[in-house]
Design a protein around this motif. Structure first.
Motif, PDB file in Angstrom:
ATOM      1  N   ASP A 120       0.424 -11.238  -9.385  1.00  0.00           N
ATOM      2  CA  ASP A 120       1.000 -12.552  -9.676  1.00  0.00           C
ATOM      3  C   ASP A 120       1.880 -13.069  -8.545  1.00  0.00           C
ATOM      4  OD1 ASP A 120      -0.278 -12.206 -12.026  1.00  0.00           O
ATOM      5  OD2 ASP A 120       1.493 -12.186 -13.297  1.00  0.00           O
ATOM      6  N   GLY A 121       2.135 -12.213  -7.550  1.00  0.00           N
ATOM      7  CA  GLY A 121       2.915 -12.665  -6.408  1.00  0.00           C
ATOM      8  C   GLY A 121       4.417 -12.562  -6.586  1.00  0.00           C
ATOM      9  N   ALA A 122       4.875 -11.847  -7.602  1.00  0.00           N
ATOM     10  CA  ALA A 122       6.323 -11.723  -7.808  1.00  0.00           C
ATOM     11  C   ALA A 122       6.929 -10.685  -6.868  1.00  0.00           C
ATOM     12  CB  ALA A 122       6.622 -11.366  -9.255  1.00  0.00           C
ATOM     13  N   ILE A 123       6.186  -9.613  -6.621  1.00  0.00           N
ATOM     14  CA  ILE A 123       6.684  -8.541  -5.746  1.00  0.00           C
ATOM     15  C   ILE A 123       5.578  -8.115  -4.790  1.00  0.00           C
ATOM     16  CG2 ILE A 123       8.218  -7.656  -7.536  1.00  0.00           C
ATOM     17  CD1 ILE A 123       6.194  -5.350  -7.909  1.00  0.00           C
ATOM     18  N   ARG A 124       5.965  -7.324  -3.792  1.00  0.00           N
ATOM     19  CA  ARG A 124       4.968  -6.592  -3.019  1.00  0.00           C
ATOM     20  C   ARG A 124       5.385  -5.142  -2.935  1.00  0.00           C
ATOM     21  NH1 ARG A 124       4.032  -9.208   2.225  1.00  0.00           N
ATOM     22  NH2 ARG A 124       4.047  -7.083   3.020  1.00  0.00           N
ATOM     23  N   ARG A 125       4.424  -4.249  -3.165  1.00  0.00           N
ATOM     24  CA  ARG A 125       4.718  -2.822  -3.050  1.00  0.00           C
ATOM     25  C   ARG A 125       4.541  -2.414  -1.596  1.00  0.00           C
ATOM     26  NH1 ARG A 125       1.017  -0.612  -7.942  1.00  0.00           N
ATOM     27  NH2 ARG A 125      -0.221  -2.433  -7.380  1.00  0.00           N
ATOM     28  N   GLU A 126       5.547  -1.742  -1.060  1.00  0.00           N
ATOM     29  CA  GLU A 126       5.459  -1.294   0.329  1.00  0.00           C
ATOM     30  C   GLU A 126       5.695   0.206   0.345  1.00  0.00           C
ATOM     31  OE1 GLU A 126       8.303  -3.773   2.398  1.00  0.00           O
ATOM     32  OE2 GLU A 126       6.894  -5.458   2.322  1.00  0.00           O
ATOM     33  N   GLY A 127       4.623   0.946   0.431  1.00  0.00           N
ATOM     34  CA  GLY A 127       4.724   2.395   0.299  1.00  0.00           C
ATOM     35  C   GLY A 127       4.903   2.727  -1.178  1.00  0.00           C
ATOM     36  N   ALA A 128       5.143   3.990  -1.451  1.00  0.00           N
ATOM     37  CA  ALA A 128       5.216   4.443  -2.839  1.00  0.00           C
ATOM     38  C   ALA A 128       6.440   3.877  -3.544  1.00  0.00           C
ATOM     39  CB  ALA A 128       5.243   5.968  -2.887  1.00  0.00           C
ATOM     40  N   ARG A 129       7.544   3.753  -2.814  1.00  0.00           N
ATOM     41  CA  ARG A 129       8.815   3.425  -3.457  1.00  0.00           C
ATOM     42  C   ARG A 129       9.366   2.059  -3.088  1.00  0.00           C
ATOM     43  NH1 ARG A 129      11.562   7.966  -5.370  1.00  0.00           N
ATOM     44  NH2 ARG A 129      10.057   9.243  -6.484  1.00  0.00           N
TER      45      ARG A 129
END
Lengths: 231, 231
Positions: free
Chosen positions: A207-216
């Motif tokens: 939905d574009g609210a966050i982006r995951r960058e790596g596991a954490r």
DNA sequence: CGTTGGTTTGATGGAGATCAAGCCTCGTGG
DNA sequence: CCACGAGGCTTGATCTCCATCAAACCAACG
């Protein structure tokens, strides 16, 4: 397990923790009652059911307070951030597990001695009272987060809470930060299954609210949307 | 709204509330800062967002602390029993609603004056600290009760908790007591719908764990079973 | 009486748990 | 250096529990 004499002089939480309410002399006296201890991620500080209770101030890192019920499921009751205080001074046995979720350092005191210090230094009692009120408030926020909310609301709310905790300014969330908890820990905290937590992260990213960058790592690409999803 | 000068002499919680830690003289001084107030069931003591905060000791009856989210759903965060303390001394605005769930009587103090009293009387600070620790523990029990549990576990656990609270001896539950909360309140507290709560009561009765006596009365016909269902 | 607020009971649909595979990412040792 | 596991994470399929909608019930009260 590393133990050291206390060195308040360059303590990173020296002016935020409960003991900051004390004068230099008083602090020196208090410091002689306890010792420092280093914890690696996963190390247990206090165990539920322990007889000789202790309490501690977190200097750096992060702790979780949890209970494990009959069938082995862990429920996280609280997260502790630096300058936070843990321990049940007034109870003969400890009720909860306290475990490091990141490499941490704590200042540990035997409960009875700390209790005497509280009686001796009124300013310490008041500082703890204030801290305790904050803990109670945080605890009630968690109740709010868990009760009668959808999975997406819980996860969005949790991410916002962590973003706020990670940020230096108390009001605006950090745009980029590392989650201290594993998916399993988050699930235990939010009352969801690991799979559901994972799916909500997926959905928030789509939905574009966050982006995951790596596991954490988490980047808030649309905090307003996240706020709205947390409702 | 009835207001009275404080009359500590025959106060039913005079030796359990926080103020019991004070000497007679100190208590007299404290009592001049506050006033008594009678509440009927449903009356609001504090409202969320109020500017001038106050705090209070519950003398008799029962209160609920709750928050109402955007869509008007009430979440109960805590129940307060006699001798309990409510109010956010350290916050400029109050965050939660405090409402009487039974006809009640309270001892109300303006937050700033009470705070000064806490600074003046160290024993009061310590007593509040102890009480605050208990509140925190209760709050964590509620988190435990709500997270990742089935409806029957929550309701059974809640009934046991109320039975313990109703009993004079802290450890063994009362066999017969009145629930202070309506179904709706219980639902708000446990994170369930009213209908589900009602159904669980029905099931517990059919299984022989409890008997409903009138709208509010509960008799524990099989506490062991109830305990097991709460798991 | 009728009304009102709380409670119970039934029918239905959906959110999320559970079961079951695959998939990364490290750390370890061959 | 690569192979190999071991955890942790993701994704899919199915099924269960509970929220929701709807209606009847009950007691208190004007």
């Amino acid at each position: 397990m590393a133990r050291d004499a206390l060195a308040c002089a360059e303590c990173p939480v020296r002016d935020r923790a409960a003991c900051s309410a004390l004068t230099g002399d008083e602090r020196g006296e208090l410091s002689r009652l306890g010792h420092r201890r280093l914890l690696k991620r996963g190390d247990t500080l206090f165990r539920a059911g322990e007889q000789e209770t202790a309490c501690a101030t977190l200097i750096r890192g992060a702790l979780k307070i949890s209970s494990v019920d009959a069938d082995g499921v862990e429920r996280i009751l609280s997260l502790v951030h630096p300058a936070g205080f843990v321990g049940e001074m007034f109870s003969p046995v400890s009720h909860h597990e306290v475990v490091a979720v990141a490499d941490s350092e704590v200042c540990v005191f035997p409960a009875d001695r700390y209790e005497r210090a509280v009686a001796q230094f009124p300013a310490l009692a008041r500082a703890l009272l204030r801290r305790s009120a904050e803990d109670l408030f945080a605890s009630r926020c968690l109740i709010n987060l868990m009760g009668r909310r959808t999975a997406i609301q819980r996860v969005a709310g949790f991410i916002l809470a962590m973003a706020n905790a990670a940020s230096s300014s108390p009001c605006h969330p950090a745009a980029r930060f590392e989650l201290p908890l594993s998916r399993g820990d988050m699930a235990g905290m939010l009352g969801l299954s690991i799979e559901t937590v994972s799916r909500q992260f997926g959905r928030l990213e789509k939905d574009g609210a966050i982006r995951r960058e790596g596991a954490r790592g988490i980047r808030l690409t649309n905090p307003a949307l996240l706020q709205r999803l947390a409702s």
